[in-house]
Design an enzyme around this catalytic site. Structure first.
Site, PDB file in Angstrom:
ATOM      1  N   LYS A  13       0.815  -1.218   0.067  1.00 15.34           N
ATOM      2  CA  LYS A  13       0.031   0.100  -0.129  1.00 15.34           C
ATOM      3  C   LYS A  13       0.834   1.290  -0.270  1.00 15.34           C
ATOM      4  O   LYS A  13       0.748   2.156  -0.835  1.00 15.34           O
ATOM      5  CB  LYS A  13      -1.181   0.058   1.056  1.00 15.34           C
ATOM      6  CG  LYS A  13      -1.757  -1.052   1.446  1.00 15.34           C
ATOM      7  CD  LYS A  13      -2.710  -1.045   2.476  1.00 15.34           C
ATOM      8  CE  LYS A  13      -1.937  -0.951   3.876  1.00 15.34           C
ATOM      9  NZ  LYS A  13      -1.717  -2.313   4.340  1.00 15.34           N
ATOM     10  N   ARG A  88      -9.609   1.274   8.897  1.00 11.05           N
ATOM     11  CA  ARG A  88      -9.179  -0.181   9.045  1.00 11.05           C
ATOM     12  C   ARG A  88     -10.143  -0.785   9.764  1.00 11.05           C
ATOM     13  O   ARG A  88      -9.868  -2.101  10.292  1.00 11.05           O
ATOM     14  CB  ARG A  88      -7.792   0.113   9.931  1.00 11.05           C
ATOM     15  CG  ARG A  88      -6.649  -0.735   9.665  1.00 11.05           C
ATOM     16  CD  ARG A  88      -5.352  -0.541  10.409  1.00 11.05           C
ATOM     17  NE  ARG A  88      -4.543  -1.163  10.030  1.00 11.05           N
ATOM     18  CZ  ARG A  88      -3.324  -0.668   9.274  1.00 11.05           C
ATOM     19  NH1 ARG A  88      -3.290   0.582   8.856  1.00 11.05           N
ATOM     20  NH2 ARG A  88      -2.307  -1.762   9.024  1.00 11.05           N
ATOM     21  N   ARG A 127      11.694  -7.166   3.638  1.00 11.19           N
ATOM     22  CA  ARG A 127      11.684  -5.818   3.217  1.00 11.19           C
ATOM     23  C   ARG A 127      12.679  -4.978   4.176  1.00 11.19           C
ATOM     24  O   ARG A 127      13.436  -4.237   3.606  1.00 11.19           O
ATOM     25  CB  ARG A 127      10.413  -5.103   2.960  1.00 11.19           C
ATOM     26  CG  ARG A 127      10.112  -4.782   4.390  1.00 11.19           C
ATOM     27  CD  ARG A 127       8.513  -4.160   4.364  1.00 11.19           C
ATOM     28  NE  ARG A 127       7.755  -4.080   5.502  1.00 11.19           N
ATOM     29  CZ  ARG A 127       6.443  -3.624   5.366  1.00 11.19           C
ATOM     30  NH1 ARG A 127       5.523  -3.325   4.343  1.00 11.19           N
ATOM     31  NH2 ARG A 127       5.759  -3.408   6.815  1.00 11.19           N
ATOM     32  N   ARG A 131      11.384  -2.053  10.845  1.00 15.21           N
ATOM     33  CA  ARG A 131      10.250  -1.583  11.835  1.00 15.21           C
ATOM     34  C   ARG A 131      10.008  -2.732  12.840  1.00 15.21           C
ATOM     35  O   ARG A 131      10.157  -3.670  12.900  1.00 15.21           O
ATOM     36  CB  ARG A 131       8.843  -1.601  10.702  1.00 15.21           C
ATOM     37  CG  ARG A 131       8.583  -0.281  10.467  1.00 15.21           C
ATOM     38  CD  ARG A 131       7.453  -0.718   9.233  1.00 15.21           C
ATOM     39  NE  ARG A 131       6.358  -1.199   9.746  1.00 15.21           N
ATOM     40  CZ  ARG A 131       5.093  -1.185   9.386  1.00 15.21           C
ATOM     41  NH1 ARG A 131       4.985  -0.663   7.806  1.00 15.21           N
ATOM     42  NH2 ARG A 131       4.185  -1.560  10.001  1.00 15.21           N
ATOM     43  N   ARG A 142      -0.737  -8.979  13.293  1.00 19.80           N
ATOM     44  CA  ARG A 142      -1.086  -7.827  12.319  1.00 19.80           C
ATOM     45  C   ARG A 142      -2.156  -8.754  11.320  1.00 19.80           C
ATOM     46  O   ARG A 142      -3.289  -8.238  10.629  1.00 19.80           O
ATOM     47  CB  ARG A 142      -0.124  -7.281  11.622  1.00 19.80           C
ATOM     48  CG  ARG A 142       0.123  -5.968  12.506  1.00 19.80           C
ATOM     49  CD  ARG A 142       1.440  -5.657  12.209  1.00 19.80           C
ATOM     50  NE  ARG A 142       2.036  -5.144  10.839  1.00 19.80           N
ATOM     51  CZ  ARG A 142       3.152  -5.361  10.455  1.00 19.80           C
ATOM     52  NH1 ARG A 142       4.176  -5.876  11.193  1.00 19.80           N
ATOM     53  NH2 ARG A 142       3.507  -4.855   9.155  1.00 19.80           N
TER      54      ARG A 142
END
Ligand code: ADP
Length: 185
Positions: A13, A88, A127, A131, A142
């Site tokens: 996103k 969300r 990635r 984080r 999540r």
């Protein structure tokens, strides 16, 4: 032009939202980025949400809705924006409809990036953005939260006939060109 980009964690996103923002010259509003920046700067909001983000849980609806409502008052959003990470939950979607209404605006597009679950986990783990919620435990939670709390938002917009499904597998540019086709048709 008011656009929402939607999809599970790891769907891309943020990456696509940045490209949309550039192409259509509209600001990119990412609630996740706002929270991460608040945490980094140790603001009162950051202190409030840090443990929630670390666990991969959701920030309370009222906190997010108030934040988005305030943010959207800025002049730069007047001619449109791309929303990433919001709404969300169904209550957030309902609140956003009211915000749009009170600003005399409508939603132009709701883009859903579709990516198979295993690929999501692989992408997030590889990635390497560092984080603090990109741990195996954080990702698992999540994805669970997405299924339970966030996926119903899709039905909410389906009922409004606004959903554009985008195949989210491929190169960044391939996916972006699918998005452009969907927005321009
Ligand atoms: P991802 O899609 O990879 O989970 P985001 O940057 O969109 O990444 O969100 C990161 C975290 O920020 C979420 O796990 C959640 O804790 C919080 N967050 C972001 N947007 C919202 C929202 N609209 N409602 C509740 N929590 C949110």
């Amino acid at each position: 032009m008011q656009i929402i980009i939607f999809g599970p964690p790891g769907a891309g996103k943020g990456t696509q939202a940045k490209k949309i923002a550039e192409e259509y010259e509209i600001p990119h509003l990412s609630t996740g980025e706002i929270f991460r920046s608040a945490i980094k700067n140790e603001t009162p909001l950051g202190k409030k949400v840090k443990s929630i983000l670390d666990a991969g849980d959701l920030v309370p609806d009222q906190t997010v809705v108030d934040l988005v409502e305030e943010e959207l008052k800025k002049d730069k959003y007047e001619d449109g924006y791309i929303l990433d990470g919001f709404p969300r939950t169904v209550p957030q979607a309902e609140a956003f409809d009211e915000i749009l209404d009170s600003n005399g605006k409508t939603l132009d597009a709701f883009l859903v990036l579709e990516v198979p679950e295993q690929e999501l986990v692989d992408r997030i783990l590889s990635r390497g953005e560092g984080r603090s919620d990109d741990t195996e435990e954080g990702i698992k939670n999540r994805l669970e939260v997405y299924e339970k709390e966030t996926a119903p938002v899709l039905n909410y917009y389906k009922e409004q006939g606004k959903v554009n499904a985008i195949d989210g597998v491929g190169s960044i540019d391939e996916i972006f060109s699918r998005i452009k086709d969907a927005l321009e048709k």
